[in-house]
Scaffold this motif. Structure first.
Motif, PDB file in Angstrom:
ATOM      1  N   ARG A 156     -40.845  54.428 -30.004  1.00 27.37           N
ATOM      2  CA  ARG A 156     -39.818  53.549 -30.875  1.00 27.37           C
ATOM      3  C   ARG A 156     -38.675  53.135 -30.184  1.00 27.37           C
ATOM      4  NH1 ARG A 156     -39.555  57.064 -34.780  1.00 27.37           N
ATOM      5  NH2 ARG A 156     -40.705  55.788 -36.260  1.00 27.37           N
ATOM      6  N   ARG A 157     -38.156  53.946 -29.351  1.00 26.64           N
ATOM      7  CA  ARG A 157     -36.820  53.686 -28.616  1.00 26.64           C
ATOM      8  C   ARG A 157     -37.257  52.593 -27.624  1.00 26.64           C
ATOM      9  NH1 ARG A 157     -35.947  59.166 -29.003  1.00 26.64           N
ATOM     10  NH2 ARG A 157     -36.922  59.641 -26.771  1.00 26.64           N
ATOM     11  N   LYS A 158     -38.569  52.620 -26.905  1.00 23.05           N
ATOM     12  CA  LYS A 158     -38.778  51.650 -26.052  1.00 23.05           C
ATOM     13  C   LYS A 158     -39.332  50.258 -26.500  1.00 23.05           C
ATOM     14  CE  LYS A 158     -40.695  54.886 -22.792  1.00 23.05           C
ATOM     15  NZ  LYS A 158     -42.098  55.416 -22.041  1.00 23.05           N
ATOM     16  N   LEU A 159     -39.737  50.326 -27.684  1.00 25.75           N
ATOM     17  CA  LEU A 159     -40.083  49.100 -28.303  1.00 25.75           C
ATOM     18  C   LEU A 159     -39.050  48.334 -29.018  1.00 25.75           C
ATOM     19  CD1 LEU A 159     -43.136  50.192 -30.484  1.00 25.75           C
ATOM     20  CD2 LEU A 159     -43.141  48.521 -28.751  1.00 25.75           C
ATOM     21  N   TYR A 160     -37.825  49.319 -29.338  1.00 25.22           N
ATOM     22  CA  TYR A 160     -36.718  48.462 -29.823  1.00 25.22           C
ATOM     23  C   TYR A 160     -35.908  48.024 -28.470  1.00 25.22           C
ATOM     24  CZ  TYR A 160     -36.968  50.369 -34.729  1.00 25.22           C
ATOM     25  OH  TYR A 160     -37.230  50.583 -35.824  1.00 25.22           O
ATOM     26  N   ALA A 161     -36.074  48.504 -27.532  1.00 22.07           N
ATOM     27  CA  ALA A 161     -35.284  48.247 -26.348  1.00 22.07           C
ATOM     28  C   ALA A 161     -35.850  46.919 -25.834  1.00 22.07           C
ATOM     29  CB  ALA A 161     -35.497  49.164 -25.343  1.00 22.07           C
ATOM     30  N   LEU A 162     -37.463  46.925 -25.863  1.00 20.62           N
ATOM     31  CA  LEU A 162     -38.127  45.578 -25.713  1.00 20.62           C
ATOM     32  C   LEU A 162     -37.766  44.471 -26.353  1.00 20.62           C
ATOM     33  CD1 LEU A 162     -40.280  44.173 -23.831  1.00 20.62           C
ATOM     34  CD2 LEU A 162     -42.043  45.093 -25.689  1.00 20.62           C
ATOM     35  N   TRP A 163     -37.651  44.699 -27.786  1.00 21.15           N
ATOM     36  CA  TRP A 163     -37.328  43.624 -28.765  1.00 21.15           C
ATOM     37  C   TRP A 163     -36.006  43.233 -28.538  1.00 21.15           C
ATOM     38  CZ3 TRP A 163     -33.290  43.886 -32.239  1.00 21.15           C
ATOM     39  CH2 TRP A 163     -33.370  42.881 -33.239  1.00 21.15           C
ATOM     40  N   LYS A 164     -34.816  44.208 -28.311  1.00 18.14           N
ATOM     41  CA  LYS A 164     -33.521  43.701 -28.059  1.00 18.14           C
ATOM     42  C   LYS A 164     -33.547  42.752 -26.783  1.00 18.14           C
ATOM     43  CE  LYS A 164     -28.923  45.568 -27.730  1.00 18.14           C
ATOM     44  NZ  LYS A 164     -28.222  47.079 -27.584  1.00 18.14           N
TER      45      LYS A 164
END
Length: 315
Positions: free
Chosen positions: A295-303
């Motif tokens: 989740r943290r990696k996906l949010y970081a990618l999205w951001k």
């Protein structure tokens, strides 16, 4: 040579002929199988018979030698999917392929690995041709996605039998083969390809895989190149150190894609579709089933991608 025949309307030709040491016997068995699968009046093959059939087909390919022979056989085996007139039966045949590949992959020796990588590529391609034949019908796409992600499928995030190498290879060739299928079809008159529906197995895998290396590979080999190809501003791509030539990698996908359902959606502009793909990644990250680290990696990618969009808009 003993005649090769089906003993039942529902039973395919005996797998022992497919795995014969004699090439002529194997070739005849494949032709007999093609005739059997093309029979519209036959019953659907039961699962236990399909498992036996695919074990025979797998070792039929195992016995093949010489590159040109292997290439021809790989294409012939993949085309059996389209020989099957009934979509449900074709999906069942594809399911048998993927379950067999997952089960047998770790037993493939180094000398035979390349030809099985080629076989997987051929079956990724023919899967898209089957979906295109069905006008990208949403239920058919979802049924195929279930084959990939359910237990026994190559993109199942919880099946420990799935080889990491197999996952990587599918991710590497997926968009390439979709582009080939769209390029060779009449995309001007066909319905748009539901891109996010087709990619949802990879989004789910990225969200739920316990392996950081698998997440990283999906991000670098599939998700980021896809987003980069939809980036209108090459300066933003340079900021992310993405190959600026990749924008031309998937021209047919870029110009013929919608989000989820080809029956009710129209083709979207590249910029709008990119934003919707990013939004879908954000939604996947927020699912309860998503692992915290992922989740943290996906949010970081999205951001990071969202910020690049904002900078591009300002520029």
């Amino acid at each position: 040579m003993t005649a090769i025949a089906s003993s039942s309307n529902a039973a395919p030709p005996l797998s022992k002929y497919l795995a014969s040491t004699e090439k002529k016997t194997r070739d005849k068995a494949i032709k007999t199988l093609s005739v059997f699968l093309s029979d519209e009046s036959r019953d659907e093959i039961p699962k236990f018979e399909m498992t036996k059939l695919w074990k025979g087909i797998f070792y039929c390919f195992w016995m093949s030698d010489k590159p040109l022979v292997q290439q021809a056989l790989a294409s012939e085996l993949a085309d059996l999917v389209l020989t099957t007139p009934n979509t449900s039966s074709a999906l069942s045949f594809l399911n048998g392929f993927w379950e067999t590949v997952v089960r047998e992959w770790n037993g493939i020796d180094r000398l035979r690995l390349d030809k099985y990588l080629m076989l997987v590529r051929r079956f990724v391609n023919v899967s898209f041709r089957l979906l295109l034949r069905n006008d990208w019908d949403l239920k058919t796409c979802q049924d195929y996605n279930a084959i990939l992600t359910n237990e026994g499928g190559p993109l199942c995030p919880t099946d420990g039998r799935v080889s990491v190498g197999l996952v990587y290879h599918i991710a590497d060739v997926y968009l390439e083969e979709l582009e080939k299928v769209l390029r060779s079809s009449d995309t001007d008159t066909s319905k748009p390809v539901p891109l996010v529906t087709l990619l949802s197995p990879f989004f789910i895998l990225a969200a739920r895989t316990p392996l950081g290396t698998t997440f990283n590979h999906l991000q670098s080999s599939l998700i980021e190149p896809l987003l980069s190809s939809y980036e209108d501003d090459p300066r933003a791509r340079k900021r992310r150190r993405v190959d600026t030539s990749s924008q031309d990698t998937y021209p047919s996908i870029l110009s013929n894609a919608c989000l989820d359902d080809a029956s009710v959606e129209v083709k979207l502009s590249t910029n709008l579709l990119r934003k919707k793909i990013l939004r879908r990644l954000f939604e996947v990250a927020s699912h309860a089933e998503t692992r915290d680290a992922n989740r943290r990696k996906l949010y970081a990618l999205w951001k990071a991608e969202k910020e690049d969009d904002d900078v591009s808009d300002e520029e």
